[in-house]
Write a protein that holds these residues in place. Structure first.
Motif, PDB file in Angstrom:
ATOM      1  N   THR A  21      -5.468   5.923   5.214  1.00 33.58           N
ATOM      2  CA  THR A  21      -6.440   5.324   5.309  1.00 33.58           C
ATOM      3  C   THR A  21      -7.621   6.498   4.667  1.00 33.58           C
ATOM      4  O   THR A  21      -8.490   5.675   3.997  1.00 33.58           O
ATOM      5  N   ARG A  78       0.177  -1.545  -0.204  1.00 36.26           N
ATOM      6  CA  ARG A  78       0.065  -0.061   0.273  1.00 36.26           C
ATOM      7  C   ARG A  78       0.602   1.283   0.070  1.00 36.26           C
ATOM      8  O   ARG A  78       0.699   2.283   0.079  1.00 36.26           O
ATOM      9  N   THR A 103      -8.039   9.553   3.670  1.00 33.43           N
ATOM     10  CA  THR A 103      -7.814   9.759   2.614  1.00 33.43           C
ATOM     11  C   THR A 103      -7.082   9.612   1.614  1.00 33.43           C
ATOM     12  O   THR A 103      -6.976   9.645  -0.255  1.00 33.43           O
ATOM     13  N   GLN A 104      -6.520   8.829   1.364  1.00 34.39           N
ATOM     14  CA  GLN A 104      -5.128   7.404   0.874  1.00 34.39           C
ATOM     15  C   GLN A 104      -4.358   8.569   0.067  1.00 34.39           C
ATOM     16  O   GLN A 104      -3.270   7.618  -0.376  1.00 34.39           O
ATOM     17  N   LYS A 105      -3.983   9.316   1.023  1.00 32.54           N
ATOM     18  CA  LYS A 105      -2.611  10.654   0.557  1.00 32.54           C
ATOM     19  C   LYS A 105      -1.511   9.451   2.008  1.00 32.54           C
ATOM     20  O   LYS A 105      -2.008   9.132   2.551  1.00 32.54           O
ATOM     21  N   ARG A 110       0.436   5.572   4.441  1.00 30.87           N
ATOM     22  CA  ARG A 110      -1.426   5.450   3.359  1.00 30.87           C
ATOM     23  C   ARG A 110      -2.303   5.880   4.327  1.00 30.87           C
ATOM     24  O   ARG A 110      -2.214   5.386   5.141  1.00 30.87           O
TER      25      ARG A 110
END
Lengths: 204, 154
Positions: free
Chosen positions: A172, A149, A174-176, A170
């Motif tokens: 969770t 990930r 915002t996935q940034k 990473r």
């Protein structure tokens, strides 16, 4: 893989009396071709037969000269009975040895203080799964854990109990990916690991 | 060195040599392969080979890199390939001012002129924490790892 007990002729109960009466036979095992393959047997370690034979429990003989000749694994070459920490340390030992040899080819050496700090970390943080080990241009060991990930932890052992860390995490929601780097003691680094919730990356 | 400092097109590709001791055990490059050398204060940027100036296909390009290199490629070393635009974008999220520029080399001694030489400039000093972060970020952008020693090469 045969256990030592299964593979060593010394544990064959049908021949146990021969073992007591005939020490020269006791030190010989055979390979698949039936040829004698001398090996070192520590009869005192054998667990299942009640030996009263007390003389010269260890007889030193010459070791097999090639792996291909090995019909039966030696007690000294069998893999450990899987203590995970021991297995991990053996792998690290092998990797450090490889890196040292690579550096030597280029006329460089491992930073001794870095190596000392690395081993202290590995032994004290035995709950961490094995990471991937590299060496920097300064001869410092660096250990890296990554997942698919994009989460990443890199620790460079700078010597003097100082560790440089690089964390990619990473998020969770915002996935940034958050990225941070710094240097600290082991305790400080562990606080960072907790802050970024990296335990799933590191734990066995 | 010829002074042509044009930025490389984002659609093109770079390779950089990565020694065996900087390759992680999963075969990927470690960030430590992308640091300015602390023992070379004169080093202005991280050196790469720009592939698209070396030929029409990847095999020819890599063969030219192996021929033109001025450093010793070792067995089990790799050429880490990156896309110019992708790595430039990722770095800019963390650090501004980094450029990837064309800096071809003139012939020197035993070495032929190298039209592919390029540099990543305005990177932080190699011994800084930020440099290692950027190095790891660059390593994450690597798209392929090619053998540094090609077939029929000693």
């Amino acid at each position: 893989m045969q256990s030592f007990a299964e593979s060593s002729f010394a544990f064959d109960e049908a021949e146990s009396q021969d073992l007591i009466d005939g020490p020269t036979i006791a030190t010989t095992v055979t390979n698949r071709m039936g040829n004698p393959k001398p090996r070192e047997l520590n009869l005192a370690r054998k667990p299942t037969i009640d030996w009263h034979y007390e003389e010269n429990n260890i007889q030193l003989v010459s070791a097999p000269t090639s792996v291909e000749d090995e019909g039966i694994p030696s007690v000294f070459t069998m893999p450990p009975r899987t203590n995970p920490t021991e297995g991990k340390i053996r792998e690290y030992l092998k990797r450090v040895s490889e890196l040292r040899a690579d550096l030597a080819q280029e006329g460089n050496v491992l930073n001794r203080e870095s190596e000392d700090d690395f081993w202290l970390f590995v032994v004290n943080e035995f709950g961490f799964r094995k990471g991937s080990l590299v060496v920097t241009d300064d001869g410092n060991l660096r250990i890296v854990w990554k997942d698919r990930r994009g989460t990443h932890l890199g620790l460079q052992f700078l010597g003097g109990s100082e560790i440089q860390y690089v964390i990619f995490k990473r998020r969770t929601a915002t996935q940034k990916i958050s990225r941070v780097a710094g240097r600290d003691t082991v305790e400080g680094v562990k606080n960072q690991i907790d802050s970024f919730a990296l335990n799933t990356l590191l734990n066995e | 060195m010829s002074e042509m400092c044009n930025d490389l097109p984002g659609s093109d590709h770079l390779v950089r040599y990565v020694g065996k001791q900087k390759i992680l055990e999963d075969g990927t490059a470690d960030g430590s392969a992308f640091l300015l050398r602390t023992n070379r204060p004169d080093e202005t940027g991280l050196s790469f080979h720009w592939l698209e100036v070396l030929g029409a296909n990847k095999m020819d390009q890599l063969a030219e890199v192996r021929r033109l290199t001025r450093i010793r490629f070792r067995t089990n070393g790799r050429l880490a390939e990156l896309n110019v635009g992708d790595v430039r974008t990722e770095i800019s999220n963390e650090l501004s001012g980094v450029r990837i520029v064309h800096k071809p080399l003139d012939a020197e001694g035993e070495f032929d002129a190298d039209p592919s030489h390029s540099e990543m400039t305005n990177l932080p000093p190699g011994d800084s924490d930020q440099a290692m972060l950027i190095g790891d970020l660059i390593a994450d952008c690597v798209v392929s790892m090619h053998p540094a020693i090609g077939p029929n090469h000693d």
